[in-house]
Design a protein around this motif. Structure first.
Motif, PDB file in Angstrom:
ATOM      1  N   ARG A   1       0.841  -1.192   0.000  1.00  0.00           N
ATOM      2  CA  ARG A   1       0.000   0.000   0.000  1.00  0.00           C
ATOM      3  C   ARG A   1       0.877   1.243   0.000  1.00  0.00           C
ATOM      4  N   GLU A   2       0.345   2.304  -0.555  1.00  0.00           N
ATOM      5  CA  GLU A   2       1.083   3.571  -0.576  1.00  0.00           C
ATOM      6  C   GLU A   2       0.581   4.466   0.564  1.00  0.00           C
ATOM      7  N   PRO A   3       1.514   5.128   1.269  1.00  0.00           N
ATOM      8  CA  PRO A   3       2.974   4.971   1.172  1.00  0.00           C
ATOM      9  C   PRO A   3       3.438   3.663   1.806  1.00  0.00           C
ATOM     10  N   TRP A   4       4.611   3.211   1.348  1.00  0.00           N
ATOM     11  CA  TRP A   4       5.164   1.976   1.893  1.00  0.00           C
ATOM     12  C   TRP A   4       5.436   2.127   3.393  1.00  0.00           C
ATOM     13  N   PRO A   5       5.289   1.046   4.146  1.00  0.00           N
ATOM     14  CA  PRO A   5       5.736   1.100   5.549  1.00  0.00           C
ATOM     15  C   PRO A   5       7.252   1.241   5.621  1.00  0.00           C
ATOM     16  N   LYS A   6       7.730   1.747   6.739  1.00  0.00           N
ATOM     17  CA  LYS A   6       9.172   1.997   6.892  1.00  0.00           C
ATOM     18  C   LYS A   6       9.998   0.724   6.729  1.00  0.00           C
TER      19      LYS A   6
ATOM     20  N   THR B   1      28.655   5.159  -0.158  1.00  0.00           N
ATOM     21  CA  THR B   1      27.620   5.600   0.777  1.00  0.00           C
ATOM     22  C   THR B   1      28.181   6.328   1.989  1.00  0.00           C
ATOM     23  N   THR B   2      29.416   6.021   2.373  1.00  0.00           N
ATOM     24  CA  THR B   2      29.972   6.709   3.532  1.00  0.00           C
ATOM     25  C   THR B   2      30.579   8.063   3.176  1.00  0.00           C
ATOM     26  N   ARG B   3      30.575   8.408   1.894  1.00  0.00           N
ATOM     27  CA  ARG B   3      31.045   9.739   1.492  1.00  0.00           C
ATOM     28  C   ARG B   3      29.989  10.816   1.753  1.00  0.00           C
ATOM     29  N   VAL B   4      28.733  10.389   1.859  1.00  0.00           N
ATOM     30  CA  VAL B   4      27.636  11.359   1.870  1.00  0.00           C
ATOM     31  C   VAL B   4      26.849  11.252   3.168  1.00  0.00           C
ATOM     32  N   ALA B   5      26.132  12.336   3.477  1.00  0.00           N
ATOM     33  CA  ALA B   5      25.337  12.359   4.694  1.00  0.00           C
ATOM     34  C   ALA B   5      24.036  11.592   4.549  1.00  0.00           C
ATOM     35  N   ARG B   6      23.593  11.376   3.294  1.00  0.00           N
ATOM     36  CA  ARG B   6      22.344  10.655   3.063  1.00  0.00           C
ATOM     37  C   ARG B   6      22.580   9.479   2.128  1.00  0.00           C
ATOM     38  N   PRO B   7      23.126   8.395   2.659  1.00  0.00           N
ATOM     39  CA  PRO B   7      23.388   7.229   1.804  1.00  0.00           C
ATOM     40  C   PRO B   7      22.123   6.628   1.224  1.00  0.00           C
ATOM     41  N   ASP B   8      21.000   6.758   1.940  1.00  0.00           N
ATOM     42  CA  ASP B   8      19.746   6.206   1.427  1.00  0.00           C
ATOM     43  C   ASP B   8      19.301   6.926   0.168  1.00  0.00           C
ATOM     44  N   ILE B   9      19.419   8.240   0.158  1.00  0.00           N
ATOM     45  CA  ILE B   9      19.020   9.017  -1.023  1.00  0.00           C
ATOM     46  C   ILE B   9      19.981   8.750  -2.175  1.00  0.00           C
ATOM     47  N   LEU B  10      21.255   8.518  -1.863  1.00  0.00           N
ATOM     48  CA  LEU B  10      22.235   8.253  -2.927  1.00  0.00           C
ATOM     49  C   LEU B  10      21.869   6.984  -3.696  1.00  0.00           C
ATOM     50  N   VAL B  11      21.604   5.876  -2.993  1.00  0.00           N
ATOM     51  CA  VAL B  11      21.330   4.629  -3.711  1.00  0.00           C
ATOM     52  C   VAL B  11      19.976   4.679  -4.415  1.00  0.00           C
TER      53      VAL B  11
ATOM     54  N   LEU C   1       8.846   8.431   1.547  1.00  0.00           N
ATOM     55  CA  LEU C   1       9.871   9.394   1.945  1.00  0.00           C
ATOM     56  C   LEU C   1       9.223  10.673   2.482  1.00  0.00           C
ATOM     57  N   TRP C   2       9.961  11.379   3.339  1.00  0.00           N
ATOM     58  CA  TRP C   2       9.497  12.692   3.792  1.00  0.00           C
ATOM     59  C   TRP C   2       9.432  13.637   2.597  1.00  0.00           C
ATOM     60  N   PRO C   3       8.522  14.616   2.618  1.00  0.00           N
ATOM     61  CA  PRO C   3       8.433  15.548   1.481  1.00  0.00           C
ATOM     62  C   PRO C   3       9.759  16.204   1.129  1.00  0.00           C
ATOM     63  N   SER C   4      10.562  16.551   2.137  1.00  0.00           N
ATOM     64  CA  SER C   4      11.864  17.167   1.845  1.00  0.00           C
ATOM     65  C   SER C   4      12.792  16.182   1.148  1.00  0.00           C
TER      66      SER C   4
ATOM     67  N   VAL D   1       9.394  12.028  -8.022  1.00  0.00           N
ATOM     68  CA  VAL D   1       8.418  12.513  -7.037  1.00  0.00           C
ATOM     69  C   VAL D   1       7.345  11.458  -6.816  1.00  0.00           C
ATOM     70  N   GLN D   2       6.854  10.912  -7.900  1.00  0.00           N
ATOM     71  CA  GLN D   2       5.816   9.879  -7.832  1.00  0.00           C
ATOM     72  C   GLN D   2       6.307   8.659  -7.055  1.00  0.00           C
ATOM     73  N   ILE D   3       7.526   8.223  -7.356  1.00  0.00           N
ATOM     74  CA  ILE D   3       8.077   7.035  -6.695  1.00  0.00           C
ATOM     75  C   ILE D   3       8.431   7.339  -5.239  1.00  0.00           C
ATOM     76  N   GLY D   4       9.022   8.515  -4.993  1.00  0.00           N
ATOM     77  CA  GLY D   4       9.384   8.883  -3.631  1.00  0.00           C
ATOM     78  C   GLY D   4       8.189   8.930  -2.701  1.00  0.00           C
ATOM     79  N   ASN D   5       7.081   9.475  -3.185  1.00  0.00           N
ATOM     80  CA  ASN D   5       5.860   9.498  -2.381  1.00  0.00           C
ATOM     81  C   ASN D   5       5.352   8.086  -2.122  1.00  0.00           C
ATOM     82  N   ARG D   6       5.464   7.220  -3.123  1.00  0.00           N
ATOM     83  CA  ARG D   6       5.020   5.836  -2.932  1.00  0.00           C
ATOM     84  C   ARG D   6       5.878   5.134  -1.884  1.00  0.00           C
TER      85      ARG D   6
END
Length: 845
Positions: A407-412, A480-490, A523-526, A515-520
């Protein structure tokens, strides 16, 4: 398969113009009264030409399938007619048996005619006479002939000693003559194949892998070998051979949503393309040349050469996946003898909730309920990638048939499992491929369909677009350890080209899809906005750095303005640019490009505002009120997801409390997804978001009792965690080329430690970016305690399998370079090691 009546091999078809009766099969007077000139098979040649020119009519052109069937009928008719002329009947002791394309009813325009003349110990002179009269007309008419003359025992002897000959004879089919004789051969070859497969399987696998090494992978070759390449027609025949050995199904099911119609349709398409390749080339050809692709695509009504390449990629990848499943299933089904039969029955080792390992594969637990557990697909996939064990085909079929959509949004938990999958690097490629071939990946990401098997328009690209995205993820997982947001990188690596195949600027189209996939994904709006911006500007740094003057201030300002001065966005784009280039093809990323982009990023950072300091989370007023009561308080509540909980620990603020609390959670198989550590009026207030590895978490009262024991020194948590980790390693299956150590004991990306000056005097902030391991937070807190660092507050995040942990410290001996070096050394001593590179002979593409 050429041989004389005694079973020896000869050199092949007789050259044009060779006198009748000459050659290794000829004997004095053997021609008899039969015609031996080209006119003997001229009718066959004329009929073949007529079929190729128009199928017998002036305006009608047979399609590929109809042409193959017509050619089969034509050759069978000629052979039966010729056999009748030679007196080959059911009672003469002779039989004509087809192998190869004619046996499979897959006769192509310029295929060899593969035949065996069987005889039942007939007089050699008579055998030679019949053989001459059968072969010479075909030779003299310039028809390519691969032939042999044997008794059934001779043929079985050859099949028993020559693997290639055995594979050919497995397809044998009776054409004319003594059918009982043919059945003796066909049944005998298949029976000996089934009984001898245990000793021949390793040779079969080695021969297959050697063929793949020589011919390459059809799906990602500009000019693929349709017959011998990986995913080609030989692989379909391999599946048939495994099925005849009763080790696997010839056409394994791929699920109701499998792209391209499954294995049978893929086989048909490969045959159609090879048929048209023969017709276009005017001769036998296995390799599809680029200059022929447009004509073949048009003949098959597929489209242009890019459409044809996409069709071939889809078909070849379906065949390739099916062969992987077939070989794996066959290896597990090989009958054992001797002491190997006494081996223990494989145990079912838990991997995750509803997921276990059984017999070297990831399967569903007996109590798993796929129809009521939409997150099960991603848990299975994450477990497969982490352990480097394949997902069982049966498990994938069950999931494809019964698992509901998320279901959208996906559970954590589902998002976290996706991140864990992507963080595994190269291991993720095979998992995503298996999900995609069975229709499950498209269920998770419907947008994937537009890029699936989409060929690149630029020759510098090695992979299809969808595979390029997966390769980019693999490289990004090392950064992934180069950046502060490894989740957003991948996630950005997975989606940066998602807009291709739809028309328009793929960066702009892709940003909207992100945007469509991120909302599904939930992810937080930011974070959705950040992900969309990365996709939108993923080409900005490489294009600017390689095409613009970096000395011009306007160049740098243009980039800064486009990114709205966001340093985190710049950092993520920098890492993605390298991963994208490395995944494109050899030579795309090098010192020149790296230095240009690095210089551009450096200049942009000088213009942009500095990076914000890590900040503590605010403390819940209810927790502040509860802390006033003193004592040890533990509360556990559902966080909102199906498998996520919040654990609140309030206790006297004493050294070691954070390590003890984190260690107790780890000992109870509660993975810390995030944590906020603070204090108020002499009490520590620590909040953990956790996810149980299996089932439900223990009661809060039990966690409290164990925490009190740990605080009192009755539990050696580090020793217990070490044992828990060693037990997990010992229980992991040993795989070829592996020391039996699970991937979680190694890191894809090197750890990174960053120091910040805090806003308060006497305090310093240290941030660790590293891959997770069992009890890592407990170990880190213990290191800080031993080094005399008082943790004033902490903010911990686990993003997939990468942690970003920030600790605000008051150092006992002051903030000095020596103190920082000691703390760094201690931290590096507890984070996962970098995975050592495989030896060159074990590396695969």
């Amino acid at each position: 398969m050429r041989s004389d009546p005694q079973g020896s091999r000869n050199s092949g078809p007789v050259p044009a113009g060779k006198p009748a009766g000459a050659g290794p099969l000829a004997s004095s007077g053997s021609a008899g009264g039969a015609k031996q000139g080209p006119e003997a098979a001229a009718d066959l040649v004329r009929a073949r030409k007529q079929l190729l020119d128009g199928g017998g009519t002036r305006n009608r052109r047979l399609d590929a399938h109809a042409l193959r069937q017509a050619l089969v009928d034509l050759h069978e008719f000629w052979l039966t007619t010729k056999a009748a002329e030679l007196g080959i009947r059911s009672d003469t002791g002779f039989a004509v048996v087809a192998v190869g394309g004619l046996a499979r009813r897959e006769m192509l325009p310029y295929s060899d005619l593969d035949l065996i003349l069987l005889h039942d110990d007939v007089d050699p002179k008579r055998v030679s006479e019949v053989a001459d009269q059968l072969w010479y007309p075909l030779w003299d008419a310039h028809i390519k002939l691969d032939h042999s003359v044997r008794t059934v025992p001779q043929a079985l002897q050859v099949a028993g000693s020559d693997l290639t000959a055995a594979l050919g004879m497995l397809e044998a089919r009776h054409i004319v003559g003594d059918e009982d004789l043919s059945n003796l051969l066909i049944g005998g070859v298949r029976r000996e194949w089934r009984t001898g497969i245990r000793t021949r399987f390793d040779e079969l696998v080695a021969q297959t892998q050697s063929r793949w090494s020589r011919s390459g992978e059809i799906a990602h070759r500009a000019e693929p070998d349709l017959k011998n390449g990986r995913g080609g027609l030989r692989d379909v025949q391999l599946l048939d051979a495994l099925a005849i050995a009763q080790l696997t199904d010839a056409m394994p099911g791929l699920g109701p949503e499998a792209p391209g119609g499954g294995l049978e349709q893929s086989h048909r398409r490969l045959l159609d393309v090879r048929t048209e390749l023969h017709r276009v080339a005017g001769r036998a050809r296995d390799q599809l040349r680029a200059q022929d692709a447009d004509e073949i695509g048009a003949a098959l009504r597929i489209g242009d050469r890019f459409d044809l390449a996409r069709t071939l990629s889809d078909s070849a990848r379906t065949v390739s996946y099916s062969v992987d499943v077939g070989l794996r299933t066959a290896a597990a089904a090989i009958p054992r003898r001797g002491f190997s039969r006494l081996r223990r029955v494989p145990v079912r080792r838990p991997l995750d909730e509803g997921v276990v390992e059984h017999g070297g594969e990831v399967v569903l637990a007996r109590d798993a309920r796929p129809k009521k557990d939409p997150g099960l697909i991603l848990r299975v996939a994450a477990a497969s990638a982490q352990t480097e064990m394949p997902m069982s085909a049966t498990t994938l079929n069950r999931l494809s048939e019964g698992a509901p959509e998320l279901r959208e949004p996906w559970p954590k938990e589902a998002l976290n499992d996706l991140l864990v999958l992507l963080d595994t690097g190269k291991s993720a490629a095979a998992v995503i491929e298996a999900l995609d071939r069975t229709g499950l990946w498209g269920r998770l990401l419907p947008e994937w369909g537009a890029i699936r098997d989409l060929p690149p328009r630029d020759a510098v690209h090695t992979w299809t677009v969808d595979r390029h995205l997966v390769e980019t993820v693999a490289y990004a997982s090392g950064f992934t350890t180069r950046v502060a947001r490894p989740d957003i990188l991948v996630l950005a690596a997975l989606l940066h080209d998602i807009g291709k195949g739809r028309g328009g600027d793929h960066s702009v189209v892709g940003a909207d899809l992100a945007v469509q996939i991120g909302n599904r994904l939930g992810l937080w709006p930011s974070d959705v906005a950040l992900l969309s911006s990365i996709v939108r500007y993923h080409l900005l740094l490489p294009e600017t750095a390689t095409r613009r003057d970096l000395e011009d201030p306007l160049t740098v300002q243009t980039v800064v303005d486009a990114l709205d001065g966001d340093t985190m966005l710049l950092e993520l784009l920098h890492a993605l640019a390298e991963a994208d280039s490395l995944a494109t093809g050899p030579g795309v990323w090098g010192d020149w490009k790296s230095s240009l982009i690095g210089e551009l990023v450096r200049r942009c950072r000088l213009v942009m505002a500095g990076e914000p300091l890590p900040q503590p989370d605010p403390i819940d007023p209810d927790h502040i009120a509860r802390a006033a009561n003193g004592g040890v308080f533990v509360e556990l509540q559902p966080e909102g997801g199906q498998h996520t909980y919040i654990v609140t620990v309030i206790a006297p603020d004493e050294p070691g409390l954070l390590s003890d609390a984190a260690g107790v959670l780890a000992m109870n198989s509660l993975r810390v997804l995030s944590a906020s550590v603070g204090s108020h009026a002499g009490s520590a207030i620590n909040t953990f978001v956790v996810s149980p590895k299996f089932g439900t978490p223990p009661a809060a009262g039990l966690i409290r009792q164990e925490l009190i024991r740990a605080i009192a020194g009755d539990l050696d948590l580090i020793a217990l965690l070490d044992k828990k980790e060693k037990d997990a390693i010992a229980a992991a299956p040993v795989r070829v080329g592996d020391e039996g150590v699970p991937t979680t004991a190694f890191a894809q990306a090197p750890p990174k430690i960053i120091w910040f000056d805090a806003t308060e005097d006497g305090e310093v902030i240290v941030e660790l970016r590293a891959e997770d391991r069992v009890g890592l937070l407990c170990r880190l807190a213990r290191v800080l305690e031993l080094e005399g660092a008082d943790v004033r507050w902490a903010k911990v995040s686990t993003l997939g399998s990468v942690v970003v942990d920030a600790f605000c410290l008051a150092l006992r001996d002051g903030d000095s370079s020596a103190n920082r070096e000691r703390i760094e050394a201690g931290i590096l001593g507890v984070v996962p090691m970098i995975r050592p590179p495989k030896p060159a002979e074990e590396q695969t593409t």
